[in-house]
Design a protein around this motif. Structure first.
Motif, PDB file in Angstrom:
ATOM      1  N   VAL A 126       0.651  -1.205   0.010  1.00  0.00           N
ATOM      2  CA  VAL A 126      -0.103   0.063  -0.137  1.00  0.00           C
ATOM      3  C   VAL A 126       0.885   1.299   0.101  1.00  0.00           C
ATOM      4  O   VAL A 126       1.610   1.398   0.825  1.00  0.00           O
ATOM      5  CB  VAL A 126      -0.952   0.032   1.317  1.00  0.00           C
ATOM      6  CG1 VAL A 126      -1.990   1.207   1.208  1.00  0.00           C
ATOM      7  CG2 VAL A 126      -1.848  -1.099   1.466  1.00  0.00           C
ATOM      8  N   GLU A 127       0.832   2.169  -1.122  1.00  0.00           N
ATOM      9  CA  GLU A 127       1.346   3.370  -0.882  1.00  0.00           C
ATOM     10  C   GLU A 127       1.176   4.331   0.330  1.00  0.00           C
ATOM     11  O   GLU A 127       0.123   4.033   0.914  1.00  0.00           O
ATOM     12  CB  GLU A 127       1.045   4.373  -1.990  1.00  0.00           C
ATOM     13  CG  GLU A 127       1.129   3.735  -3.523  1.00  0.00           C
ATOM     14  CD  GLU A 127       0.225   2.663  -3.853  1.00  0.00           C
ATOM     15  OE1 GLU A 127      -0.613   2.481  -3.193  1.00  0.00           O
ATOM     16  OE2 GLU A 127       0.475   1.926  -4.937  1.00  0.00           O
ATOM     17  N   ASP A 128       2.028   5.087   0.709  1.00  0.00           N
ATOM     18  CA  ASP A 128       2.019   5.728   1.856  1.00  0.00           C
ATOM     19  C   ASP A 128       0.851   6.853   2.088  1.00  0.00           C
ATOM     20  O   ASP A 128       0.360   7.135   3.142  1.00  0.00           O
ATOM     21  CB  ASP A 128       3.268   6.235   2.697  1.00  0.00           C
ATOM     22  CG  ASP A 128       3.865   7.270   1.591  1.00  0.00           C
ATOM     23  OD1 ASP A 128       3.341   7.542   0.712  1.00  0.00           O
ATOM     24  OD2 ASP A 128       4.879   7.878   2.165  1.00  0.00           O
ATOM     25  N   PHE A 148       8.979   0.493   2.617  1.00  0.00           N
ATOM     26  CA  PHE A 148       9.893   0.676   1.703  1.00  0.00           C
ATOM     27  C   PHE A 148      10.172   1.951   1.248  1.00  0.00           C
ATOM     28  O   PHE A 148       9.184   2.234   0.679  1.00  0.00           O
ATOM     29  CB  PHE A 148       9.683  -0.389   0.706  1.00  0.00           C
ATOM     30  CG  PHE A 148       9.485  -1.789   1.083  1.00  0.00           C
ATOM     31  CD1 PHE A 148      10.754  -2.524   1.227  1.00  0.00           C
ATOM     32  CD2 PHE A 148       8.370  -2.434   1.267  1.00  0.00           C
ATOM     33  CE1 PHE A 148      10.581  -3.905   1.647  1.00  0.00           C
ATOM     34  CE2 PHE A 148       8.253  -3.773   1.782  1.00  0.00           C
ATOM     35  CZ  PHE A 148       9.267  -4.414   1.937  1.00  0.00           C
ATOM     36  N   LEU A 149      11.092   2.627   1.526  1.00  0.00           N
ATOM     37  CA  LEU A 149      11.093   4.118   1.055  1.00  0.00           C
ATOM     38  C   LEU A 149      11.625   4.059  -0.424  1.00  0.00           C
ATOM     39  O   LEU A 149      12.520   3.302  -0.721  1.00  0.00           O
ATOM     40  CB  LEU A 149      12.179   4.749   2.046  1.00  0.00           C
ATOM     41  CG  LEU A 149      11.978   4.895   3.451  1.00  0.00           C
ATOM     42  CD1 LEU A 149      12.976   5.510   4.251  1.00  0.00           C
ATOM     43  CD2 LEU A 149      10.594   5.600   3.639  1.00  0.00           C
ATOM     44  N   PRO A 162      11.126   8.889 -13.061  1.00  0.00           N
ATOM     45  CA  PRO A 162      10.270   8.045 -12.235  1.00  0.00           C
ATOM     46  C   PRO A 162       9.920   8.632 -10.927  1.00  0.00           C
ATOM     47  O   PRO A 162      10.874   9.356 -10.385  1.00  0.00           O
ATOM     48  CB  PRO A 162      10.919   6.673 -11.940  1.00  0.00           C
ATOM     49  CG  PRO A 162      12.200   6.704 -12.957  1.00  0.00           C
ATOM     50  CD  PRO A 162      12.669   8.274 -13.133  1.00  0.00           C
ATOM     51  N   LEU A 163       8.623   8.642 -10.718  1.00  0.00           N
ATOM     52  CA  LEU A 163       8.213   9.260  -9.079  1.00  0.00           C
ATOM     53  C   LEU A 163       8.232   8.017  -8.253  1.00  0.00           C
ATOM     54  O   LEU A 163       7.439   7.114  -8.270  1.00  0.00           O
ATOM     55  CB  LEU A 163       6.914   9.657  -9.214  1.00  0.00           C
ATOM     56  CG  LEU A 163       6.099  10.152  -7.752  1.00  0.00           C
ATOM     57  CD1 LEU A 163       7.005  11.294  -7.126  1.00  0.00           C
ATOM     58  CD2 LEU A 163       4.763  10.439  -8.168  1.00  0.00           C
ATOM     59  N   TYR A 164       9.519   7.899  -7.419  1.00  0.00           N
ATOM     60  CA  TYR A 164       9.505   6.562  -6.497  1.00  0.00           C
ATOM     61  C   TYR A 164       8.549   6.946  -5.299  1.00  0.00           C
ATOM     62  O   TYR A 164       8.427   7.937  -4.760  1.00  0.00           O
ATOM     63  CB  TYR A 164      10.786   6.461  -6.076  1.00  0.00           C
ATOM     64  CG  TYR A 164      11.634   5.714  -7.230  1.00  0.00           C
ATOM     65  CD1 TYR A 164      11.608   4.276  -7.617  1.00  0.00           C
ATOM     66  CD2 TYR A 164      12.349   6.667  -7.896  1.00  0.00           C
ATOM     67  CE1 TYR A 164      12.111   3.932  -8.847  1.00  0.00           C
ATOM     68  CE2 TYR A 164      13.122   6.166  -9.059  1.00  0.00           C
ATOM     69  CZ  TYR A 164      13.040   4.959  -9.407  1.00  0.00           C
ATOM     70  OH  TYR A 164      13.829   4.266 -10.451  1.00  0.00           O
ATOM     71  N   GLU A 165       7.743   5.977  -4.953  1.00  0.00           N
ATOM     72  CA  GLU A 165       6.785   5.927  -3.820  1.00  0.00           C
ATOM     73  C   GLU A 165       7.378   5.240  -2.707  1.00  0.00           C
ATOM     74  O   GLU A 165       7.801   4.212  -2.716  1.00  0.00           O
ATOM     75  CB  GLU A 165       5.357   5.628  -4.173  1.00  0.00           C
ATOM     76  CG  GLU A 165       4.865   6.678  -5.325  1.00  0.00           C
ATOM     77  CD  GLU A 165       3.518   6.161  -5.781  1.00  0.00           C
ATOM     78  OE1 GLU A 165       2.966   7.211  -6.163  1.00  0.00           O
ATOM     79  OE2 GLU A 165       3.166   4.929  -5.953  1.00  0.00           O
ATOM     80  N   ASN A 166       6.931   5.871  -1.370  1.00  0.00           N
ATOM     81  CA  ASN A 166       6.967   4.998  -0.014  1.00  0.00           C
ATOM     82  C   ASN A 166       5.894   3.860  -0.337  1.00  0.00           C
ATOM     83  O   ASN A 166       4.884   4.201  -0.371  1.00  0.00           O
ATOM     84  CB  ASN A 166       7.034   5.842   1.166  1.00  0.00           C
ATOM     85  CG  ASN A 166       8.337   6.741   1.037  1.00  0.00           C
ATOM     86  OD1 ASN A 166       9.323   6.611   0.482  1.00  0.00           O
ATOM     87  ND2 ASN A 166       7.984   8.065   1.724  1.00  0.00           N
TER      88      ASN A 166
END
Length: 179
Positions: A126-128, A148-149, A162-166
């Motif tokens: 699940v995205e933060d 996971f950061l 890329p937009l990296y998501e927590n």
């Protein structure tokens, strides 16, 4: 395995059928959560093609959630098998959010996966920013296992990078579920 179909008080969870295409297109023509961005549909024809591919799957990996009284498609439950472990996700049309349908269907889905499909472990990423799915995981009895950061990217920044998501991982074991 036979055709998959099970019910809750208000819902029917079943394999996809051709009449789901219009609502399925509405669901995925503008995904609200980034993790569904790669499933975005551009046309009703594309939705119909996807439904034809999904309708005969009987491994529990992709199911339609429908209102019990009308069989109207309102969302999906899906995931991926890895031996005896299953990752789950859910996606609902905006008009049906906030009414308890996600919990009702996900609870039945987890029970089906554990007790009919013999899953040993079920997890969800699940995205933060997706607090409603985080609440749902907790309500289902799933525990948070980690964060996971900058874990994964489903979309891009305005500059094309890329937009990296927590991402938060939740999980539950069959023995925990059956308590």
């Amino acid at each position: 395995m036979d055709t998959i179909r099970f019910c809750t008080e208000r819902l029917t969870i079943r394999q996809f059928c051709e009449k789901d295409a219009d609502s399925y297109f509405r669901l995925l023509s503008h995904p609200r959560v980034h993790c569904f961005a790669d499933e975005k549909l551009e046309s009703i024809e594309e939705a119909k093609d996807q439904i034809l591919k999904k309708k005969d799957r009987n491994d529990g990996s992709e199911l339609a959630v429908c209102l019990k009284d009308t069989d109207e498609f309102i969302g999906t439950l899906s995931g991926l098998w890895e031996k005896d472990t299953f990752s789950v996700c859910w996606n609902f049309l905006p008009d049906y959010c906030g009414q308890g349908y996600a919990y009702e269907s996900a609870r039945a889905y987890l029970d089906f996966l554990f007790n009919q499909m013999n899953a040993r472990r079920i997890y969800a990423y699940v995205e933060d920013y997706n607090t409603s799915s985080q609440r749902l995981c907790r309500k289902l009895g799933m525990r948070q296992e980690g964060v996971f950061l900058e874990y994964i990217s489903f979309v891009k920044n305005p500059d094309g990078t890329p937009l990296y998501e927590n991402t938060i991982q939740f999980a539950i074991l069959k023995r925990e579920w059956n308590k």
